[in-house]
Design an enzyme around this catalytic site. Structure first.
Site, PDB file in Angstrom:
ATOM      1  N   PHE A 131       0.844  -1.200   0.000  1.00  0.00           N
ATOM      2  CA  PHE A 131       0.000   0.000   0.000  1.00  0.00           C
ATOM      3  C   PHE A 131       0.876   1.244   0.000  1.00  0.00           C
ATOM      4  O   PHE A 131       1.670   1.473   0.907  1.00  0.00           O
ATOM      5  CB  PHE A 131      -0.915   0.006   1.224  1.00  0.00           C
ATOM      6  N   GLY A 132       0.723   2.053  -1.048  1.00  0.00           N
ATOM      7  CA  GLY A 132       1.442   3.316  -1.173  1.00  0.00           C
ATOM      8  C   GLY A 132       0.548   4.476  -0.820  1.00  0.00           C
ATOM      9  O   GLY A 132      -0.550   4.609  -1.371  1.00  0.00           O
ATOM     10  N   TYR A 133       0.991   5.311   0.104  1.00  0.00           N
ATOM     11  CA  TYR A 133       0.208   6.478   0.523  1.00  0.00           C
ATOM     12  C   TYR A 133       1.064   7.743   0.574  1.00  0.00           C
ATOM     13  O   TYR A 133       0.551   8.837   0.725  1.00  0.00           O
ATOM     14  CB  TYR A 133      -0.427   6.232   1.895  1.00  0.00           C
ATOM     15  N   GLY A 134       2.383   7.597   0.454  1.00  0.00           N
ATOM     16  CA  GLY A 134       3.321   8.726   0.480  1.00  0.00           C
ATOM     17  C   GLY A 134       4.291   8.573  -0.677  1.00  0.00           C
ATOM     18  O   GLY A 134       3.872   8.477  -1.833  1.00  0.00           O
ATOM     19  N   SER A 135       5.575   8.491  -0.380  1.00  0.00           N
ATOM     20  CA  SER A 135       6.580   8.434  -1.449  1.00  0.00           C
ATOM     21  C   SER A 135       6.481   7.167  -2.299  1.00  0.00           C
ATOM     22  O   SER A 135       6.920   7.176  -3.456  1.00  0.00           O
ATOM     23  CB  SER A 135       7.987   8.562  -0.876  1.00  0.00           C
TER      24      SER A 135
ATOM     25  N   GLU B  11      12.057   1.540   4.531  1.00  0.00           N
ATOM     26  CA  GLU B  11      10.968   1.939   5.416  1.00  0.00           C
ATOM     27  C   GLU B  11      11.246   1.681   6.896  1.00  0.00           C
ATOM     28  O   GLU B  11      10.675   2.358   7.751  1.00  0.00           O
ATOM     29  CB  GLU B  11       9.673   1.239   5.011  1.00  0.00           C
TER      30      GLU B  11
END
Length: 183
Positions: free
Chosen positions: A14-18, A93
């Site tokens: 899940f990508g929500y930022g960079s 991360e």
């Protein structure tokens, strides 16, 4: 870290930022998706990528909140590339242990639930900054710079990418407009 045997298959991240604009791996498929129970927030000090220990920046994190939801992008890792992608994601991360890995349930446009790997902020970690106002966030982001570049670049890239794919995030839009006006 989640044992590899407990990760979803196929592996979605899940990508929500960079990760939206710089996943760092070849994406086999992507889908706009929603994660319930969390919101996207500049609530984690960055002492490596977008700031330093002397002058921390802020990066986005998934912060748990009742009734909240976060729209982002589910990124499917190409079959056979999972082991290398996991190594790279964990190096990126989990650099300071302020995030932890979680298997979450996402919903796509067709509302069919599926599992994905996500990086969530640890509220007990010293880098958690959940009580900052938008103005405080803007002041920090405006002046921070880390190993991956200026904190404003991270904000602008994320806000622009969200707008490009049709995801509305009022806080990010406000921060981006506020800091673009200062430039």
């Amino acid at each position: 870290m989640i044992p590899d045997s407990e990760l979803p298959s196929p592996l979605w991240v899940f990508g929500y930022g960079s990760l939206l604009w710089n996943p760092g791996f070849d994406v086999a498929e992507q889908r706009v998706a929603r994660l319930d129970g969390f919101h996207r927030a500049f609530c984690m000090s960055s002492i490596h990528h977008r700031g330093t220990e002397e002058k921390p920046g802020l990066v986005l994190a998934l912060d748990e909140a009742e009734g909240a939801s976060c729209q982002g992008v589910a990124l499917r890792v190409a079959p056979g590339q999972e082991p290398q992608v996991l190594v790279e994601l964990r190096e990126r991360e989990l650099i300071s242990s302020a995030y932890y890995e979680a298997v979450v349930t996402l919903r796509a446009d067709d509302d069919a639930p599926f599992k994905a790997l996500a990086y969530v902020v640890d509220r007990e970690h010293v880098q958690y900054q959940g009580a900052l106002s938008l103005e405080q966030q803007a002041r920090i982001i405006a002046h921070a710079h880390g190993g991956r570049g200026p904190n404003t670049e991270y904000l602008f890239n994320t806000a622009d990418h969200l707008a490009h794919i049709g995801i509305t995030d009022p806080d990010l839009a406000w921060l981006a407009a506020r800091l673009r006006n200062e430039a």
